[in-house]
Design an enzyme around this catalytic site. Sequence first.
Site, PDB file in Angstrom:
ATOM      1  N   GLU A  38       0.827  -1.187   0.055  1.00 13.71           N
ATOM      2  CA  GLU A  38       0.082   0.087   0.243  1.00 13.71           C
ATOM      3  C   GLU A  38       0.998   1.352  -0.013  1.00 13.71           C
ATOM      4  O   GLU A  38       1.892   1.368   0.809  1.00 13.71           O
ATOM      5  CB  GLU A  38      -1.102  -0.161   1.140  1.00 13.71           C
ATOM      6  N   ASP A 112      -2.908  12.054  -2.305  1.00 20.13           N
ATOM      7  CA  ASP A 112      -3.058  13.665  -2.481  1.00 20.13           C
ATOM      8  C   ASP A 112      -3.262  14.015  -3.968  1.00 20.13           C
ATOM      9  O   ASP A 112      -2.673  13.441  -4.828  1.00 20.13           O
ATOM     10  CB  ASP A 112      -1.656  14.377  -1.900  1.00 20.13           C
ATOM     11  N   ASP A 146     -11.798  10.166  -4.063  1.00 22.01           N
ATOM     12  CA  ASP A 146     -12.829  11.120  -3.899  1.00 22.01           C
ATOM     13  C   ASP A 146     -12.885  12.013  -5.125  1.00 22.01           C
ATOM     14  O   ASP A 146     -13.911  12.707  -5.559  1.00 22.01           O
ATOM     15  CB  ASP A 146     -12.974  11.863  -2.643  1.00 22.01           C
ATOM     16  N   GLU A 186      -9.205   5.452   6.477  1.00 20.83           N
ATOM     17  CA  GLU A 186      -9.816   6.523   7.401  1.00 20.83           C
ATOM     18  C   GLU A 186     -10.355   7.634   6.460  1.00 20.83           C
ATOM     19  O   GLU A 186     -11.238   8.196   6.987  1.00 20.83           O
ATOM     20  CB  GLU A 186      -8.614   7.028   8.033  1.00 20.83           C
ATOM     21  N   PHE A 187      -9.486   8.015   5.376  1.00 20.74           N
ATOM     22  CA  PHE A 187     -10.325   9.193   4.666  1.00 20.74           C
ATOM     23  C   PHE A 187     -11.583   8.768   3.756  1.00 20.74           C
ATOM     24  O   PHE A 187     -12.339   9.794   3.807  1.00 20.74           O
ATOM     25  CB  PHE A 187      -9.107   9.738   3.672  1.00 20.74           C
ATOM     26  N   GLU A 188     -11.824   7.608   3.442  1.00 22.24           N
ATOM     27  CA  GLU A 188     -13.103   7.365   2.934  1.00 22.24           C
ATOM     28  C   GLU A 188     -13.924   7.409   4.137  1.00 22.24           C
ATOM     29  O   GLU A 188     -15.006   7.803   3.649  1.00 22.24           O
ATOM     30  CB  GLU A 188     -12.819   5.772   2.610  1.00 22.24           C
TER      31      GLU A 188
HETATM   32  C1  SAM Z   1      -4.769  11.704   1.902  1.00 22.36           C
HETATM   33  S1  SAM Z   1      -3.923  10.562   2.727  1.00 22.36           S
HETATM   34  C2  SAM Z   1      -4.783   9.099   2.749  1.00 22.36           C
HETATM   35  C3  SAM Z   1      -4.369   8.094   3.685  1.00 22.36           C
HETATM   36  C4  SAM Z   1      -4.949   6.768   3.532  1.00 22.36           C
HETATM   37  N1  SAM Z   1      -4.683   6.049   2.184  1.00 22.36           N
HETATM   38  C5  SAM Z   1      -6.705   6.915   3.427  1.00 22.36           C
HETATM   39  O1  SAM Z   1      -7.125   6.588   2.574  1.00 22.36           O
HETATM   40  O2  SAM Z   1      -7.125   7.000   4.613  1.00 22.36           O
HETATM   41  C6  SAM Z   1      -2.530  10.527   1.765  1.00 22.36           C
HETATM   42  C7  SAM Z   1      -1.306   9.970   2.445  1.00 22.36           C
HETATM   43  O3  SAM Z   1      -0.282   9.513   1.564  1.00 22.36           O
HETATM   44  C8  SAM Z   1       0.929   9.977   2.142  1.00 22.36           C
HETATM   45  N2  SAM Z   1       1.901  10.085   0.936  1.00 22.36           N
HETATM   46  C9  SAM Z   1       1.814  11.250   0.144  1.00 22.36           C
HETATM   47  N3  SAM Z   1       2.721  11.000  -0.616  1.00 22.36           N
HETATM   48  C10 SAM Z   1       3.351   9.868  -0.577  1.00 22.36           C
HETATM   49  C11 SAM Z   1       4.316   9.388  -1.143  1.00 22.36           C
HETATM   50  N4  SAM Z   1       4.737   9.782  -2.177  1.00 22.36           N
HETATM   51  N5  SAM Z   1       4.716   7.965  -0.827  1.00 22.36           N
HETATM   52  C12 SAM Z   1       4.162   7.611   0.262  1.00 22.36           C
HETATM   53  N6  SAM Z   1       2.986   8.159   0.910  1.00 22.36           N
HETATM   54  C13 SAM Z   1       2.890   9.544   0.603  1.00 22.36           C
HETATM   55  C14 SAM Z   1       0.399  11.192   3.084  1.00 22.36           C
HETATM   56  O4  SAM Z   1       1.559  11.240   4.052  1.00 22.36           O
HETATM   57  C15 SAM Z   1      -0.867  10.762   3.539  1.00 22.36           C
HETATM   58  O5  SAM Z   1      -1.085  10.009   4.608  1.00 22.36           O
END
Ligand code: SAM
Length: 207
Positions: A38, A112, A146, A186-188
């Site tokens: 993941e 993101d 989303d 969590e975000f979902e």
């Molecule tokens: C919007 S959050 C979503 C978290 C989780 N996947 C969820 O759906 O609840 C995006 C996560 O990706 C991590 N992230 C951003 N860019 C990344 C990268 N290049 N490699 C690994 N993780 C990354 C961020 O720190 C953040 O925790």
Amino acid sequence: MCEMLDYPEYLMYDNEKVNEFRGKWNKFFKNENDIYLEIGCGSGNFTVQNAQKFPDRNYIALELRFKRLVLGAKKATKRNLKNILFLRKRGETILEFFGEKEISGVYINFPDPWEGEEKKRVISEDLFKKLDVVLKSKGKLFFKTDYEQYYRDVLKLVENLENYEVIFHTDDLHNSEKAQQNIKTEFEQMFLSKHNMNIKYIEIQRN
Ligand SMILES: C[S@@+](CC[C@H](N)C(=O)[O-])C[C@H]1O[C@@H](n2cnc3c(N)ncnc32)[C@H](O)[C@@H]1O
């Protein structure tokens, strides 16, 4: 950050050590089971629940933020899981620590969106070039978002890739045939409870 040291079984942060396992992750898990990755796991709900549901698979979860990694490791500890590991690694660096065809599947959930700065997105042509190396034949990439534009852009991107095919997609995951097997992140949960948003979902298979 210090708390990261409290979970040596679940959290590997020493880059040298991580890279030494390149091509040898089955030795780490002490079995020959398939490895699922993941990228951007947040505080780990999704991968922890998968690891619990599928004990005959191994899971490696990448995240950048220390606090989220520690939360994930705490959840794995509580459940005494033997098939999960968290790494403080960027998704873009997978070639440093995965060997050829070492991964059976990749999950990218709510990355993101980088609105207006699409070149920074984790799902890109460049990622697929890396997956050409590390993903097994018939291996899959699973993507949830989303963000409508990211969804549309990924569908378009895959159309132009020789080695990959979209085998399922929906702009309303929770009202699709995949709803029952879906594990919420969590975000979902947040998007559903606060904004009642439709979740977009794509499954992509390597040839
Ligand atoms: C919007 S959050 C979503 C978290 C989780 N996947 C969820 O759906 O609840 C995006 C996560 O990706 C991590 N992230 C951003 N860019 C990344 C990268 N290049 N490699 C690994 N993780 C990354 C961020 O720190 C953040 O925790």
